[in-house]
Scaffold this active site. Structure first.
Site, PDB file in Angstrom:
ATOM      1  N   ASP A   1       0.861  -1.190   0.000  1.00 28.68           N
ATOM      2  CA  ASP A   1       0.000   0.000   0.000  1.00 28.68           C
ATOM      3  C   ASP A   1       0.895   1.238   0.000  1.00 28.68           C
ATOM      4  O   ASP A   1       1.333   1.701   1.049  1.00 28.68           O
ATOM      5  CB  ASP A   1      -0.922   0.000   1.213  1.00 28.68           C
ATOM      6  CG  ASP A   1      -1.951   1.124   1.151  1.00 28.68           C
ATOM      7  OD1 ASP A   1      -1.776   2.039   0.335  1.00 28.68           O
ATOM      8  OD2 ASP A   1      -2.929   1.080   1.921  1.00 28.68           O
TER       9      ASP A   1
ATOM     10  N   HIS B   1       0.733   8.082   3.772  1.00 27.80           N
ATOM     11  CA  HIS B   1       1.396   7.419   4.897  1.00 27.80           C
ATOM     12  C   HIS B   1       2.887   7.749   5.014  1.00 27.80           C
ATOM     13  O   HIS B   1       3.553   7.210   5.903  1.00 27.80           O
ATOM     14  CB  HIS B   1       1.205   5.911   4.787  1.00 27.80           C
ATOM     15  CG  HIS B   1      -0.228   5.499   4.652  1.00 27.80           C
ATOM     16  ND1 HIS B   1      -1.141   5.678   5.670  1.00 27.80           N
ATOM     17  CD2 HIS B   1      -0.919   4.967   3.608  1.00 27.80           C
ATOM     18  CE1 HIS B   1      -2.327   5.245   5.264  1.00 27.80           C
ATOM     19  NE2 HIS B   1      -2.219   4.820   4.026  1.00 27.80           N
TER      20      HIS B   1
ATOM     21  N   ILE C   1      -0.106   9.389   8.402  1.00 25.58           N
ATOM     22  CA  ILE C   1      -0.864   8.537   9.323  1.00 25.58           C
ATOM     23  C   ILE C   1      -0.538   7.067   9.081  1.00 25.58           C
ATOM     24  O   ILE C   1       0.011   6.693   8.044  1.00 25.58           O
ATOM     25  CB  ILE C   1      -2.379   8.769   9.182  1.00 25.58           C
ATOM     26  CG1 ILE C   1      -2.847   8.372   7.760  1.00 25.58           C
ATOM     27  CG2 ILE C   1      -2.740  10.221   9.480  1.00 25.58           C
ATOM     28  CD1 ILE C   1      -4.353   8.425   7.580  1.00 25.58           C
TER      29      ILE C   1
ATOM     30  N   GLY D   1      -4.773   1.813   8.144  1.00 20.97           N
ATOM     31  CA  GLY D   1      -5.781   1.153   8.984  1.00 20.97           C
ATOM     32  C   GLY D   1      -5.496  -0.329   9.139  1.00 20.97           C
ATOM     33  O   GLY D   1      -5.646  -0.893  10.224  1.00 20.97           O
TER      34      GLY D   1
END
Length: 778
Positions: free
Chosen positions: A549, A554, A569, A572
């Site tokens: 990903d 990120h 961040i 998830g």
């Protein structure tokens, strides 16, 4: 935005009831009736048997610094007493202030040394601590002077001198200690502000500015030090000292310096996890402050000439404190602002009519009828290990089976199923007809994983994806996608269900309620049965990206800012991986065969550097969990659960292993070995070692392992793995094993040709001929 503080209690604070002081005069009130309340019970100990304390200035014979020093020394801390010995304006110098306190500590059996340097030479002060005690655990930045004048009379020197002591001094001492605290992964820093800094005070513009500056410094140190176990907090004390000498004695008599240290002692103890807090304290009263702001109003066309008039018209709403919010970080602050702006944009869009349909629309018939092409995913042990590191695994005995391809029980962590299937959904909204949507409006809402068997450690799998539901949620749409993954033998490995929310894509008249979504769990009303806390390293999102990903959200701060985040961040699914680790370690013994299925609902992102808390409740074979970050009670993941296989289901799995074992030629030889060893237990005298033998198929994939225990009094040969260490691990194919056992393949040649792999004590492989013995004569 304004500060809020809790209703005050002595040694206690609550978030439920708040008051709003508007100036420094309204600060000085306490509740004497609560003086018997204490957060420290008789069983609670805040001793500092191995910690060393440093603090500076305002020691005096009656000051706060003296009380800090005495309190910490009385609880076992070794203390560096630093005081330049000047007056309240910063003039003069005397060693007597520091020396008197050091002597007082020593007379009572404590340990202390004096330091007379200015706080602007912080390195010298910290050097005193290191030379005398070898480390520094606590810094109390207590240095302070006054040069009070009306704003119009303040000189450059008045301004610079105040800031040099209060702000630059706090920076220099903390900076000098930081590297030592970082290396030892422990530290506590206390900044000292003032009511004049928090609320302002007449005649103290220079002092007020400096005192609020140290609050900002503390807040940033709390963020940067949180992952290092370096906690920083600020206190706002009110007590008699050299700086308050001119105030009336009848006023100051109620605010004794002895009332301040209990809060400071607790904040500096290793058991206290408070970080980034601001506390008022005085007269035995302690209260926590926080920022508060109104919901505000979005002014349309803010760049227009009429915008000031719009501000005027909305002033009552802009200053309305009803339903106020309490942002605790820059990310929360920005996110709440963007939320209000988006609400306004949604309202404007609805008024304009067709813009939603133009930019975000779904043709349900086209999307549901589209046959998504199957995709292939190829992976190796390297991908397994990178994923395990990406979800925070450390190299230790608990995790080595997931991190080392040579481990006797090397296996794939169950939540890797979300990576295996990703090729089946990664580009679905761009490639699938019927979706005309803005990719920035896509939110991963929920995830469900079900394993039909433990995942292999390498190979090629096929992902078959389908859209099973599209729900109309009014302003948005929910798309439910399922991906079934099969191995090369067309056996089902796992199923993933993605629940995706698409903003501004609703209103097409579809059904609202789902019949396909795997439901999240209800969180039990009782306290958690188990809690695990873990710091998420600053680099974790960057590492997790290596599993596929690569969203710049990120890793790229500028890209993250576009999404309303102050910095990149965590994924998830990475947060999900952390939670899965916590549950499987605590309730599943890290046994991948026990994992059956799991569900999570993502609520908000985690920022690398935060402390992730997983709360767990055991309900027979279902472990319910939710995740939070330290300092915020709002879940980042909720409704989560992991379903564990029952003991009967694990037994069925072992039965399947027996079937696989019996299908191999090597199993005949291992069974013959077992009989011979039982008939001749003295065989252990020739070996006194423990082997693990891995048997692979023609593709090099491990099919079964055998444990040959020739250490125990009763020698054994058993299929499966072992939880104890082995001396030598050997790996061959089924055919090569038979060839070795029947002397048709030379062990030395097999080793050099790569047909026989050996790890551990290689010399034990030379005993293979004795190991096979009569078993080879088949």
């Amino acid at each position: 935005m304004y500060t809020v503080r809790t209703v005050p209690y002595v040694y206690f604070y609550s978030r439920d009831h708040c008051r709003y002081p508007t100036n420094s005069a309204s600060v000085c009130w306490i509740t004497p009736a609560t003086k018997d309340k204490s957060i420290i019970s008789p069983e609670y100990s805040t001793n500092f048997q191995s910690n060393w304390l440093l603090h500076n200035n305002d020691i005096s014979r009656v000051g706060l610094g003296r009380e800090y020093a005495l309190q910490f020394a009385s609880r076992g801390a070794s203390v560096v007493v630093n005081d330049l010995g000047g007056d309240m304006k910063g003039s003069g110098k005397s060693a007597s202030y520091a020396d008197d306190v050091v002597n007082e500590i020593r007379r009572t059996g404590g340990t202390a040394v004096a330091n007379y340097d200015s706080v602007t030479e912080g390195e010298k002060i910290i050097d005193t601590a290191i030379k005398n005690f070898g480390r520094v655990d606590v810094v109390i930045n207590n240095a302070g002077i006054l040069r009070d004048r009306k704003f119009e009379n303040i000189t450059d020197n008045d301004w610079d001198t105040i800031h040099r002591v209060h702000v630059f001094g706090s920076f220099k001492v903390s900076k000098a200690a930081w590297s030592f605290m970082k290396k030892q992964r422990y530290g506590r820093i206390i900044m000292v502000t003032s009511a004049a800094g928090v609320y302002g005070n007449f005649g103290q513009a220079n002092y007020s500015a400096a005192k609020l500056a140290v609050v900002g410094l503390c807040n940033t140190l709390a963020i940067e030090g949180g992952s290092l176990n370096i906690h920083s907090n600020t206190i706002c004390p009110f007590a008699a000292s050299r700086l308050t000498a001119k105030l009336p004695s009848e006023v100051m008599g109620k605010f004794k310096v002895e009332d301040i240290p209990p809060l400071v002692v607790y904040l500096c103890h290793e058991s206290c996890q408070e970080n980034g807090g601001l506390f008022e304290v005085g007269g035995g009263w302690i209260s926590k402050l926080r920022w508060q702001r109104t919901n505000g109003v979005v002014i349309p066309n803010a760049s227009a000439k009429t915008a000031p008039e719009s501000v005027q018209q909305n002033w009552d709403k802009i200053t309305d404190w009803q339903d106020a919010t309490n942002p605790a970080s820059t990310s929360e602050s920005m996110a709440l602002s963007i939320q209000e702006i988006n609400k306004s944009n949604n309202s404007t869009t609805e008024e304009l009519g067709e813009e939603d349909d133009k930019n975000n629309s779904i043709n349900v018939g086209k999307a549901m009828s589209y046959k998504i092409p199957d995709t292939e995913f190829i992976f190796s042990s390297r991908d397994i290990i990178i994923y395990a590191l990406g979800i925070g695994m450390k190299v230790n005995d608990d995790n080595l089976q997931f991190l080392y391809e040579g481990h006797e029980n090397f296996c794939t962590f169950p939540s890797f199923a979300a990576i295996i299937c990703f090729s089946g959904v990664g580009n679905i909204f761009a490639s699938c007809p019927g979706f005309n949507i803005d990719p920035t409006k896509i939110v991963h809402g929920e995830q469900y994983i079900e394993l039909y068997k433990p995942l292999p450690t390498s190979g090629s799998v096929r992902n078959s994806s389908k859209i099973v539901e599209i729900l109309d949620k009014g302003k948005g749409a929910v798309v439910v996608t399922e991906v079934t993954t099969t191995n090369e033998n067309n056996e089902k490995l796992c199923m993933n269900q993605f629940v995706t929310y698409i903003q501004k894509a609703g209103g097409f008249g579809g059904k609202r309620q789902s019949t396909a979504i795997k439901q999240a769990a209800d969180t039990p009303a009782r306290p958690p049965d188990a809690i695990i806390k873990e710091i998420v390293p600053e680099s974790q999102a960057a590492l997790y990206r290596m599993s596929g990903d690569l969203n710049p959200l990120h890793i790229d701060s500028q890209f993250a800012a576009l999404g309303g985040f102050p910095r990149p961040i965590l994924h998830g699914l990475c947060t999900m991986g952390y939670a899965t680790r916590h549950v499987m370690k605590h309730y599943g013994d890290n046994d991948v065969k026990k994992f059956k299925s799991m569900k999570v609902r993502f609520m908000r992102p985690v920022i690398p550097g935060q402390v992730l808390i997983t709360e767990m409740w055991k309900e027979i074979d279902r472990i319910i969990f939710q995740c939070k970050v330290e300092g915020n009670n709002t879940p980042v993941v909720r409704g989560g659960y992991i379903e564990l296989n029952s003991p009967n289901e694990v037994a069925i799995s072992k039965k399947s292993l027996a079937i696989t074992t019996n299908a191999l030629q090597s199993s005949i030889i291992f069974e013959r070995m077992k009989k011979e060893f039982l008939a001749n237990p003295s065989i252990i005298n020739k070996f006194n070692c423990k082997y693990l033998w891995n048997i692979t198929n023609e593709k090099g994939q491990k099919v079964v392992s055998w444990v040959i225990d020739l250490k125990s009094q009763n020698p054994s040969v058993t299929p499966g793995s072992t939880s104890t260490a082995v001396d030598c691990t050997l790996t061959t194919s089924d055919d090569d094993f038979v060839a070795l056992a029947t002397n048709k393949l030379n062990a030395q040649k097999a080793f050099f040709n790569g047909k026989l792999k050996v790890s551990g004590n290689i010399m034990l492989a030379q005993k293979l001929e004795n190991l096979f013995g009569k078993s080879s004569k088949l």
